[in-house]
Write a protein that holds these residues in place. Structure first.
Motif, PDB file in Angstrom:
ATOM      1  N   ASP A   1       0.814  -1.203   0.000  1.00 11.92           N
ATOM      2  CA  ASP A   1       0.000   0.000   0.000  1.00 11.92           C
ATOM      3  C   ASP A   1       0.858   1.268   0.000  1.00 11.92           C
ATOM      4  O   ASP A   1       0.393   2.339   0.357  1.00 11.92           O
ATOM      5  CB  ASP A   1      -0.913  -0.026   1.248  1.00 11.92           C
ATOM      6  CG  ASP A   1      -1.964   1.068   1.249  1.00 11.92           C
ATOM      7  OD1 ASP A   1      -2.696   1.186   0.247  1.00 11.92           O
ATOM      8  OD2 ASP A   1      -2.039   1.817   2.245  1.00 11.92           O
TER       9      ASP A   1
ATOM     10  N   ALA B   1      -1.494  -4.923   0.386  1.00  9.16           N
ATOM     11  CA  ALA B   1      -2.668  -4.277  -0.226  1.00  9.16           C
ATOM     12  C   ALA B   1      -3.863  -5.213  -0.159  1.00  9.16           C
ATOM     13  O   ALA B   1      -4.292  -5.782  -1.169  1.00  9.16           O
ATOM     14  CB  ALA B   1      -2.353  -3.877  -1.664  1.00  9.16           C
TER      15      ALA B   1
ATOM     16  N   ARG C   1      -9.124  -1.864  -0.432  1.00  8.12           N
ATOM     17  CA  ARG C   1      -9.083  -0.580  -1.123  1.00  8.12           C
ATOM     18  C   ARG C   1      -9.955   0.413  -0.369  1.00  8.12           C
ATOM     19  O   ARG C   1     -10.953   0.045   0.258  1.00  8.12           O
ATOM     20  CB  ARG C   1      -9.544  -0.705  -2.583  1.00  8.12           C
ATOM     21  CG  ARG C   1     -10.965  -1.193  -2.769  1.00  8.12           C
ATOM     22  CD  ARG C   1     -11.269  -1.420  -4.244  1.00  8.12           C
ATOM     23  NE  ARG C   1     -12.596  -2.004  -4.436  1.00  8.12           N
ATOM     24  CZ  ARG C   1     -13.707  -1.295  -4.633  1.00  8.12           C
ATOM     25  NH1 ARG C   1     -13.626   0.032  -4.693  1.00  8.12           N
ATOM     26  NH2 ARG C   1     -14.871  -1.890  -4.786  1.00  8.12           N
TER      27      ARG C   1
END
Length: 332
Positions: free
Chosen positions: A98, A107, A110
């Motif tokens: 990220d 990651a 979102r």
């Protein structure tokens, strides 16, 4: 750590206005272990810090999880905790990390902007789940810069309802600008606002709008970013200002402020922490730390007395404008 140590010591003189910010606990820019993060919070507690701030944005929820774990066994009435709403975290595992958003974490999610009433409630519920706590004390609308209409029309009224229900005690907004925060102060009934980087030794822009409005309304101002992301902590050649390479003119000014501090046996960090506390609208200064050593340094610097002559010389040398309040006497 024993149970007795969890309850002691209480806040020490001069530090009741210092808070620990949670961005670094979410691996801002670089990673740190859970153990170091826990030790950082423990160090802050042991030194008397009793106010803590976090957000879902910080490390895709990592900061909230770590801070909640560190506070869960503490007496709940002994500290205050704030988090933020406006970004929902949706599961979306992707390769990589990220770091594009500033955090050295996988990651796994979102961020989705959402300042709707439903989004505010959902965000708070998910924050409480990550924290493992039944309440937070303050909730801020987080960075609504590009979402002003929805934030004022839907997000803020949702916070008002949460406050009326007793779900949270205080509501506000947190941003890196002062103009919209001044609007929140003038046009709503926020209890406090969090302003990052806009009232420091290098940038007093909040003095033109936010701070006088807040003082007139009796609205609390929490200041973050008092080191302007690094330049006022260590004005070296690679120093950053607002998360970018420091402009030469600001670097030169920071070095002059640092040299002046050295003549008084101080650090620039001590002056940077002392300066904003002099304004009558400012109730709290928020400092980030990623290690116990950084916490200890922040507390030591915040406890330092900056002589009145430092501020007089800074003004005489054109390093501080006339008219801005400066501290006098002991740290407060």
């Amino acid at each position: 750590m024993t149970g007795r140590e969890l309850d002691a010591p209480g806040p020490v003189s001069g530090l009741d206005r210092l808070a620990l910010g949670g961005a670094a606990l979410g691996n801002l820019f670089r990673g740190a272990s859970d153990e170091v993060a826990r030790a950082t919070v423990d160090a802050a507690w042991g030194l008397g810090v009793r106010r803590f701030d976090t957000a879902p944005h910080y490390g895709l929820g990592l900061s909230e999880r770590r801070l909640g774990a560190a506070l869960r066994d503490r007496p709940r009435a002994a500290y205050t905790l704030s988090t933020k709403v406006g970004r929902l975290l949706l599961p979306d595992p992707r390769p990589g990390d990220d770091l594009a958003d500033g955090f050295a974490v996988p990651a796994t999610h979102r961020r989705v902007w959402d300042f709707s009433a439903d989004g505010v409630r959902r965000s708070l519920e998910e924050s409480l789940e990550r924290l493992g706590l039944d309440r937070v004390d303050t909730v801020y609308l987080h960075d609504p810069d590009d979402h002003a209409e929805q934030a004022f029309r839907e997000g803020y009224p949702a916070l008002e309802r949460l406050r009326a229900e007793g779900t949270v005690a205080r509501i506000g907004a947190g941003m890196n600008q002062s103009a919209m925060l001044a609007r929140f102060v003038r046009d709503t009934d926020v209890d406090e606002v969090l302003c990052a980087g806009r009232y420091t030794l290098l940038d007093q822009s909040a003095a033109a709008d936010l701070l006088p409005a807040a003082h007139a309304r009796g609205t609390s101002v929490v200041l973050g970013g008092v080191f302007n992301s690094g330049l006022l902590a260590d004005p070296g050649p690679d120093a950053t200002y607002d998360y970018a390479q420091a402009p030469p003119e600001l670097l030169a000014r920071a070095r002059k402020l640092s040299e002046l501090a050295g003549r008084y046996g101080l650090t620039l960090r001590a002056a940077a922490l002392a300066f904003p506390r002099a304004h009558p609208a400012v109730t709290t200064v928020l400092v980030g730390a990623r290690t116990p050593e950084e916490v200890r340094d922040a507390v030591a610097q915040a406890s330092s007395r900056v002589p009145d002559d430092y501020w007089k010389e800074a003004r005489a040398e054109g390093l501080l404008p006339e008219g801005v309040p400066v501290p006098t006497g002991e740290p407060s």
